[in-house]
Design an enzyme around this catalytic site. Structure first.
Site, PDB file in Angstrom:
ATOM      1  N   CYS A   1      -7.449   1.587   1.729  1.00 31.56           N
ATOM      2  CA  CYS A   1      -6.291   2.168   1.052  1.00 31.56           C
ATOM      3  C   CYS A   1      -5.504   1.092   0.314  1.00 31.56           C
ATOM      4  CB  CYS A   1      -5.395   2.884   2.059  1.00 31.56           C
ATOM      5  SG  CYS A   1      -3.944   3.664   1.303  1.00 31.56           S
TER       6      CYS A   1
ATOM      7  N   CYS B   1      -1.703   1.664   0.435  1.00 28.82           N
ATOM      8  CA  CYS B   1      -1.106   1.328   1.731  1.00 28.82           C
ATOM      9  C   CYS B   1      -0.966  -0.181   1.915  1.00 28.82           C
ATOM     10  CB  CYS B   1      -1.962   1.873   2.871  1.00 28.82           C
ATOM     11  SG  CYS B   1      -2.436   3.599   2.714  1.00 28.82           S
ATOM     12  N   ASP B   2      -2.003  -0.923   1.546  1.00 33.55           N
ATOM     13  CA  ASP B   2      -2.088  -2.333   1.942  1.00 33.55           C
ATOM     14  C   ASP B   2      -2.065  -3.334   0.798  1.00 33.55           C
ATOM     15  OD1 ASP B   2      -2.346  -1.431   4.578  1.00 33.55           O
ATOM     16  OD2 ASP B   2      -4.513  -1.256   4.399  1.00 33.55           O
TER      17      ASP B   2
END
Length: 312
Positions: A135, A138-139
């Site tokens: 992701c 997300c990261d």
């Protein structure tokens, strides 16, 4: 007893809920263990959904209005992790929940979607969450002004490489072939980005690092072994369907499946079990696109309405 149970709260499940409740069903519950929206909420960019006011917005922003619309017509969201669906002797269905509760429904639409597939290289599991991610949204921020790698050759891989190039100092896009499956317009955008380096005809042999996390990747390339020193790699190599809730106590599935574990349905999203429908990534030949999942959900709901209306 529920008229209709919908398992999953992504585009397919939400569309199914919208069409079922607006179509007149009064007792419809969507079971989802988290916030509605589905896997697409982790996408950094959506620009191919017809009618979008803001092409290029994130998946999270795009899905943020769907629940408001669906709940307006009476759809209920139950925060629950469904672990199994079984059929009763009277042809109704039991929805078994992780906490031991259960509910009965006249019909069920399964929209449990899919999860990112692991790539299978050495060290992937060891460093998952510590340098290996699926992701970028997300990261990606954790690698601001650092070099990272992206593995894959489809739309998602190329789109996320472009997204990461806005954050990171450099992005290595690794693909096992010379040709990409991504849309030409997306691929062209990536090729024009000076911060993206294409490494084709290459695979990741091993991820290595220490207790602090990932330090690099050993690649097998057409020119031999290459040591790519990056603290992060994002893998986008396909999806595995979430079919576990259809597995029965005897190890068999409740309905017919194909060899890849996808649910066999007809054009009306009907399985071979009357009253049981499947929509979205879970069903056979799914394009795994938001617009397709939404369409599946609508079709499944209309089929469920017809099924319930004809019950004696």
């Amino acid at each position: 007893m529920l008229d209709l149970a919908i398992i999953g709260g992504g585009p397919a499940g939400l569309s199914a809920g919208l069409y079922a409740t607006r179509g007149g069903l009064k007792n419809v519950v969507m079971f989802e263990k988290g916030e509605p929206g589905g896997q697409i909420t982790g996408s950094s960019e959506i620009e191919n959904y017809p009618g979008q006011k803001n092409p290029g917005e994130s998946g999270f922003d795009f899905m943020s209005t769907w629940w408001t619309q669906c709940s307006h017509f009476g759809l209920v969201h139950k925060w629950a992790n469904v672990v199994q669906i079984t059929q009763n002797q009277d042809k109704t269905f039991t929805i078994k929940i992780e906490n031991g509760e259960s509910q009965i429904a006249k019909a069920v639409i399964v929209c449990t979607g899919s999860v990112p597939r692991r790539a299978g290289f050495v060290g992937e599991d060891k460093f998952f969450g510590r340098g290996v991610s699926t992701c970028a949204t997300c990261d990606g921020f954790f690698y601001k002004n650092k070099e990272v790698a992206v593995l894959g050759g489809g739309d998602t891989a190329v789109e996320e490489a472009i997204y990461l190039a806005n954050i990171c100092s450099k992005v290595y896009l690794i693909h096992r072939r010379d040709e990409f499956r991504a849309a030409p317009v997306t691929l062209e955008k990536a090729r024009k980005n000076d911060k993206i380096e294409f490494i084709t005809s290459a695979t990741i042999n091993e991820a290595y690092g220490d207790n602090a996390g990932l330090n690099g990747l050993i690649l097998n390339t057409k020119d031999g072994e290459r040591d790519l020193k990056v603290p992060g790699v994002f893998t986008f190599v396909g999806l595995d369907v979430n079919n576990g809730i259809l597995k029965q106590d005897d190890g068999l599935f409740l309905c017919e499946m194909d060899s890849n574990g996808q649910v066999k349905v007809d054009l009306k999203m009907r399985t071979n079990v009357p009253g049981l429908f499947a929509a979205g990534d879970l069903r056979i030949d799914a394009p795994k696109q938001v617009i397709s999942a939404a369409g599946d959900g609508a079709v499944a709901a209309l089929s469920a309405l017809n099924y319930i209306e004809n019950l004696h």
